[in-house]
Design an enzyme around this catalytic site. Structure first.
Site, PDB file in Angstrom:
ATOM      1  N   HIS A   1       0.884  -1.457  -0.068  1.00  0.00           N
ATOM      2  CA  HIS A   1       0.177  -0.072  -0.234  1.00  0.00           C
ATOM      3  C   HIS A   1       0.808   1.295  -0.015  1.00  0.00           C
ATOM      4  CE1 HIS A   1      -3.521  -2.618   1.566  1.00  0.00           C
ATOM      5  NE2 HIS A   1      -3.501  -2.406   0.218  1.00  0.00           N
TER       6      HIS A   1
ATOM      7  N   GLU B   1       3.994 -13.530 -26.636  1.00  0.00           N
ATOM      8  CA  GLU B   1       5.221 -13.438 -25.704  1.00  0.00           C
ATOM      9  C   GLU B   1       6.002 -14.687 -25.642  1.00  0.00           C
ATOM     10  OE1 GLU B   1       3.564 -12.493 -21.908  1.00  0.00           O
ATOM     11  OE2 GLU B   1       1.825 -13.388 -22.350  1.00  0.00           O
TER      12      GLU B   1
ATOM     13  N   ASP C   1       8.401 -10.704 -21.413  1.00  0.00           N
ATOM     14  CA  ASP C   1       8.649 -12.123 -21.589  1.00  0.00           C
ATOM     15  C   ASP C   1       9.355 -12.638 -22.943  1.00  0.00           C
ATOM     16  OD1 ASP C   1       7.865 -13.382 -19.019  1.00  0.00           O
ATOM     17  OD2 ASP C   1       5.665 -13.044 -19.425  1.00  0.00           O
TER      18      ASP C   1
ATOM     19  N   CYS D   1       3.012  -4.072 -25.839  1.00  0.00           N
ATOM     20  CA  CYS D   1       2.835  -3.462 -24.607  1.00  0.00           C
ATOM     21  C   CYS D   1       3.956  -3.795 -23.439  1.00  0.00           C
ATOM     22  CB  CYS D   1       1.180  -4.006 -24.186  1.00  0.00           C
ATOM     23  SG  CYS D   1       1.357  -5.888 -23.786  1.00  0.00           S
TER      24      CYS D   1
END
Length: 588
Positions: A198, A438, A462, A509
């Protein structure tokens, strides 16, 4: 000026961690340690008074957290502010509270001891879990436990923090992090925590550079010491040399220069000087980043990492919960397109199964996991379909390595459509289905896959690892993780060419899309769109608007003939100089 690699390789005063929130900051350290709470197990004589004290401490703790929650809602988006709402829910857990009250009455010892031991039971279960997010949630509960005990002891934590410092701590609770932001804190460094802690999430919300998971920063860095935090690459420098200060000061200046005039690109499309449009989309980890997507002028969401929900929620959300989340997501970006990737678990991500794989990167991950857990997969498919009523959602399947996996997935999608039709639930019957490319096997057979799907998204993170047989997280072989390697460039070109035979759009991406040095090459290789961190979008737009597609294509064709990474990099740098484009690599 020396290169980033030279600065890093020669530094013996650096601490490596996880780049949790981007940015560069130079300042004085503030070593934050909380006062250790001493807990008494002494007997009590008045049970009613003890119970009354517990109820008062509980009420005060709720009041404090409500105040923090209010600040969070004012300063942050609702998804991230919900961190504090979850804390309040723990204070309303009747099973926990009843158990504490019962033990106070039966054991007749100080309430602070009962609170500590009772809440610690929950923490131990979480700490012993293998998943990092569970350990991080245990830290959140520590904050709640200490808050109640402190109020039982009638103590108050007084912050003596100075303004404009960099907080160095073993760990930070969400409340700590939020309160520090009120003191104009410049950045955070912690020994523990990951991307989903967090403290990391809040740091990103406030655009404060943060490096977490350093293991030993608090043992090395002294209070008041000069430090540099590189939130882009995950490094902290203590007592920096003049050379390091100069290097990062130049980076800061360059970053400010690059940001000048960027706003004009918010409402502009990314179009080359000879008219080729490239969609510049955003990668999104958590729903709270949507404001950044909108303010950056993205052409849509090219990758929504749905597996992050598992970290935020602590497990797999139900179909109805997912439907609400995806519907809100699509509504926020409408009429732009949102590409939701199916849960990509395994490898270095959220781990579901107890079985420990000897090599998780080559194991049960992505679509392999989903097809092995069809109920989870079908719940997500139905949720995505139900959220697609405005026809601005695309669905993407991760880690596909065989056509059989794709065919089975498409069959499950059709099953879900039939189930929804039977229940008379509306959805986009023509929702586009795509895959992540990938894995080398998919890249090699790109033409065959292109005939089966609506779009490709190349995941270079990857793909490069598998092509080069290198773990990019391993310092011993990190130099072999080469995004400009000839094999990587030629593979991307092969994928694009295979897709073009069927007019299948191709996006990219991975982190390579966010490397602004790579953008002209990616455009020249024929990509239709790139998807990246929202922070990089305006830079990418400006770069694309600065050159012609014809020249980028010619440059890419030259690179395809080259035999080393260095040759390719030098050719791209020359392209930047020829077209008078600002070099932004290693800054964002």
């Amino acid at each position: 000026m020396k290169s980033f690699k030279e600065i890093i390789s020669k530094a013996n005063n650096k601490i490596a961690g996880i780049a949790a929130a981007p940015g560069i900051v130079i300042g004085k350290s503030y070593l934050f340690t909380k006062e250790k709470i001493e807990i008494s197990k002494s007997p009590i004589t008045d049970i009613d008074e003890a119970l009354r004290n517990f109820e008062e401490a509980l009420a005060l703790s709720k009041k404090e957290l409500n105040k923090i929650f209010k600040i969070a809602r004012e300063k942050m988006d609702e998804i991230r502010a919900a961190i504090f709402e979850a804390h309040l829910m723990i204070l309303d857990d009747e099973i926990l509270l009843t158990s504490i009250r019962k033990r106070i009455a039966e054991e007749k010892v100080q309430p602070e001891y009962i609170v500590s031991t009772e809440i610690s039971k929950y923490q131990q279960i979480m700490i012993q879990a293998s998943e990092s997010y569970m350990k991080e949630r245990a830290q959140d509960i520590e904050d709640i436990k200490n808050r109640i005990i402190r109020n039982l002891q009638k103590k108050r934590w007084q912050s003596k923090i100075e303004k404009d410092v960099i907080v160095i701590s073993e760990s930070l609770t969400p409340a700590d992090t939020l309160l520090f932001t009120k003191n104009d804190t410049k950045g955070f460094v912690t020994d523990h925590g990951g991307l989903t802690s967090h403290a990391a999430i809040i740091s990103r919300s406030f655009n404060l550079p943060a490096v977490v998971g350093t293991h030993n920063a608090t043992q090395i860095i002294k209070d008041g010491e000069s430090v540099i935090v590189d939130g882009f690459h995950g490094y902290v420098f203590y007592n920096p040399t003049d050379e390091q200060v100069k290097f990062y000061s130049e980076k800061q200046k360059k970053l400010i220069e690059l940001q000048k005039g960027l706003e004009e690109y918010k409402d502009k499309d990314a179009i080359t000087t000879d008219g080729k449009k490239i969609n510049v989309e955003a990668n999104v980890d958590v729903t709270g980043e949507i404001d950044l997507v909108i303010s950056a002028g993205a052409n849509g969401i090219g990758l929504y990492r749905s597996e992050q929900l598992l970290d935020e929620l602590g497990g797999f959300p139900s179909e109805d919960e997912q439907t609400i989340i995806y519907t809100k997501l699509a509504s926020r970006v409408y009429p732009l397109i949102c590409t939701i990737r199916a849960f990509d678990v395994g490898g270095d991500k959220f781990k579901f199964q107890d079985y420990k794989e000897p090599n998780p990167f080559l194991g049960l991950r992505g679509i392999r996991f989903l097809l092995d857990n069809k109920n989870i997969f079908k719940e997500q498919i139905r949720a995505v379909l139900r959220a697609s009523v405005h026809k601005n959602i695309k669905f993407m399947i991760p880690m596909v390595s065989t056509l059989d996996e794709l065919w089975t997935s498409k069959k499950l999608i059709e099953e879900c459509k039939k189930e929804l039709r039977k229940d008379k639930i509306h959805f986009d019957s023509k929702m586009k289905i795509g895959i992540m490319v990938e894995v080398p096997s998919t890249a090699v057979m790109s033409k065959d896959f292109a005939s089966e799907v609506d779009f490709f998204s190349i995941g270079t993170n990857d793909l490069i690892q598998y092509l080069m047989a290198v773990d990019r997280g391993n310092d011993l072989v990190a130099e072999l993780y080469q995004e400009f390697s000839p094999v990587v460039i030629r593979t991307i070109h092969h994928i694009v060419q295979g897709a073009k035979e069927f007019d299948t759009p191709v996006s990219l991406c991975g982190e390579m899309a966010a490397d602004t040095l790579a953008i002209p090459l990616l455009v020249g290789l024929g990509l239709d769109s790139v998807s990246m961190s929202p922070a990089t979008i305006l830079y990418a737009k400006r770069i694309i608007n600065s050159f012609s597609y014809k020249k980028a294509k010619a440059m890419a064709e030259e690179c395809l003939q080259m035999k080393t990474e260095n040759e390719i990099q030098q050719r791209i740098l020359k392209f930047f100089e020829e077209n008078n484009i600002s070099r932004t690599r290693n800054i964002i």
